[in-house]
Design a protein around this motif. Structure first.
Motif, PDB file in Angstrom:
ATOM      1  N   THR A   4      10.460 -11.691  14.020  1.00 61.80           N
ATOM      2  CA  THR A   4      11.593 -11.031  14.678  1.00 61.80           C
ATOM      3  C   THR A   4      12.025 -11.806  15.920  1.00 61.80           C
ATOM      4  N   HIS A   5      11.048 -12.350  16.640  1.00 59.32           N
ATOM      5  CA  HIS A   5      11.338 -13.157  17.829  1.00 59.32           C
ATOM      6  C   HIS A   5      12.217 -14.355  17.435  1.00 59.32           C
ATOM      7  N   ILE A  14      15.788 -13.260  16.764  1.00 57.02           N
ATOM      8  CA  ILE A  14      16.539 -13.009  18.000  1.00 57.02           C
ATOM      9  C   ILE A  14      17.006 -14.326  18.618  1.00 57.02           C
ATOM     10  N   LEU A  20      17.959  -4.410  18.903  1.00 55.41           N
ATOM     11  CA  LEU A  20      17.101  -4.571  17.727  1.00 55.41           C
ATOM     12  C   LEU A  20      16.800  -3.183  17.189  1.00 55.41           C
ATOM     13  N   GLU A  42       8.384  -3.496  21.365  1.00 59.52           N
ATOM     14  CA  GLU A  42       8.884  -3.246  22.724  1.00 59.52           C
ATOM     15  C   GLU A  42       8.522  -4.400  23.660  1.00 59.52           C
ATOM     16  N   THR A  54      11.101  -7.048  22.835  1.00 63.62           N
ATOM     17  CA  THR A  54      12.460  -6.782  23.337  1.00 63.62           C
ATOM     18  C   THR A  54      12.520  -6.864  24.864  1.00 63.62           C
ATOM     19  N   ASN A  55      11.453  -6.481  25.531  1.00 60.13           N
ATOM     20  CA  ASN A  55      11.416  -6.621  26.993  1.00 60.13           C
ATOM     21  C   ASN A  55      11.445  -8.095  27.393  1.00 60.13           C
ATOM     22  N   THR A  77      12.797 -10.536  25.734  1.00 55.88           N
ATOM     23  CA  THR A  77      14.020 -11.221  25.292  1.00 55.88           C
ATOM     24  C   THR A  77      15.299 -10.522  25.763  1.00 55.88           C
ATOM     25  N   CYS A  86      16.373  -7.561  25.257  1.00 55.76           N
ATOM     26  CA  CYS A  86      16.990  -6.769  24.192  1.00 55.76           C
ATOM     27  C   CYS A  86      16.585  -5.304  24.346  1.00 55.76           C
ATOM     28  N   THR A  87      17.212  -4.463  23.556  1.00 56.68           N
ATOM     29  CA  THR A  87      16.873  -3.040  23.538  1.00 56.68           C
ATOM     30  C   THR A  87      16.372  -2.679  22.149  1.00 56.68           C
ATOM     31  N   LEU A  88      15.194  -2.070  22.086  1.00 56.44           N
ATOM     32  CA  LEU A  88      14.652  -1.614  20.801  1.00 56.44           C
ATOM     33  C   LEU A  88      15.109  -0.183  20.544  1.00 56.44           C
TER      34      LEU A  88
END
Length: 267
Positions: A154-155, A158, A174, A191, A194-195, A197, A199-201
């Motif tokens: 997933t990383h 992104i 995401l 989480e 996303t923190n 990168t 982003c918001t999960l």
């Protein structure tokens, strides 16, 4: 799969585009959602899905005979028992470490866990079908390794999407959906990602993560509003057992060969 991807828009205000991670007992994929029925497929499982693998490990451990897990599904039993185990008790390297793509593989991990179970059964002098004293450690190990594999893929997705300006540099969304997305350990791992990168999960509520009629109805509403795929004449409709999700650009992802920086998984 389209319904799973769009369910989040029923419960939250999420605008296109967003990245979706669909992880369940039958599917595992990463896709960029650009609109209703407009997807770019970044990667998928090359063999079995994570939920299927966790269920098989639970069956091999005979967790249905465990007093705390007898009424739980395989994946829930693994999640429950893992809380009591040491995830570092067994040294396992996540699959596909060298592959610079967003594809998943879980068969190899399942075989490694099976080997560990056979070895522990010999050490403890018990037959298959009996509960191992190390069952919690095995559950913790397989859950953690699965989470690390999902996070790394997933990383990369992104980073690829941001590199190609397919997602905003800040506050990209995401969405994690599907039955395995209800695993709170995997959610916490996402989480952390996303923190790191910016982003918001977002995840649908657990009751909408598994296959359900509500998500199919919502998918229909989304298509109706967008005027996409609405048929008024079904005379010449063709039925197919499988339908690809959007346009597959997984080869482009692999060719980009994006190196993923290491994340500290303080779970």
């Amino acid at each position: 799969m389209e319904a799973h991807a769009l369910t989040i828009r029923l419960t939250n205000k999420v605008e296109f585009p967003f990245l979706v991670l669909l992880i369940s007992g039958g599917h595992c994929l990463l896709a960029l959602v650009q609109g209703v029925s407009d997807f770019l497929l970044l990667g998928k499982s090359l063999d079995i899905a994570p939920g299927d693998m966790l269920d098989k490990v639970a069956r091999r451990l005979s967790l249905i005979k465990h007093p705390e897990c007898s009424t739980m599904s395989g994946g829930k039993a693994i999640e429950h028992l893992a809380k009591q185990g040491n995830r570092f008790h067994f040294d396992i390297t996540p699959p596909l470490q060298r592959a610079k793509n967003c594809d998943f593989s879980f068969t190899g991990l399942q075989h490694l866990i099976n080997k560990i179970i056979i070895q522990k059964e010999k050490e403890e002098g018990i037959e298959q079908g009996q509960i191992l004293s190390s069952a919690a450690d095995i559950a913790a190990t397989v859950q953690h390794t699965t989470a690390c594999l999902i996070v790394k893929r997933t990383h990369r997705a992104i980073l690829f999407c941001k590199q190609r300006d397919l997602l905003p540099q800040n506050n990209a969304v995401l969405v994690a959906s599907g039955g395995v997305a209800s695993n709170f350990y995997i959610r916490r791992a996402l989480e952390i990602l996303t923190n790191a990168t910016q982003c918001t999960l977002m995840c649908p509520p657990p009751r909408l993560c598994t296959d359900n009629g509500i998500m199919i109805a919502w998918n229909g509403i989304e298509r109706l509003r967008a005027g996409v795929g609405i048929l008024h004449d079904i005379e010449d409709i063709r039925y197919e057992p499988k339908c690809p999700l959007g346009v597959d650009i997984s080869k482009e992802v692999e060719e980009a060969a994006i190196k993923v920086p290491r994340l500290k998984m303080n779970l």
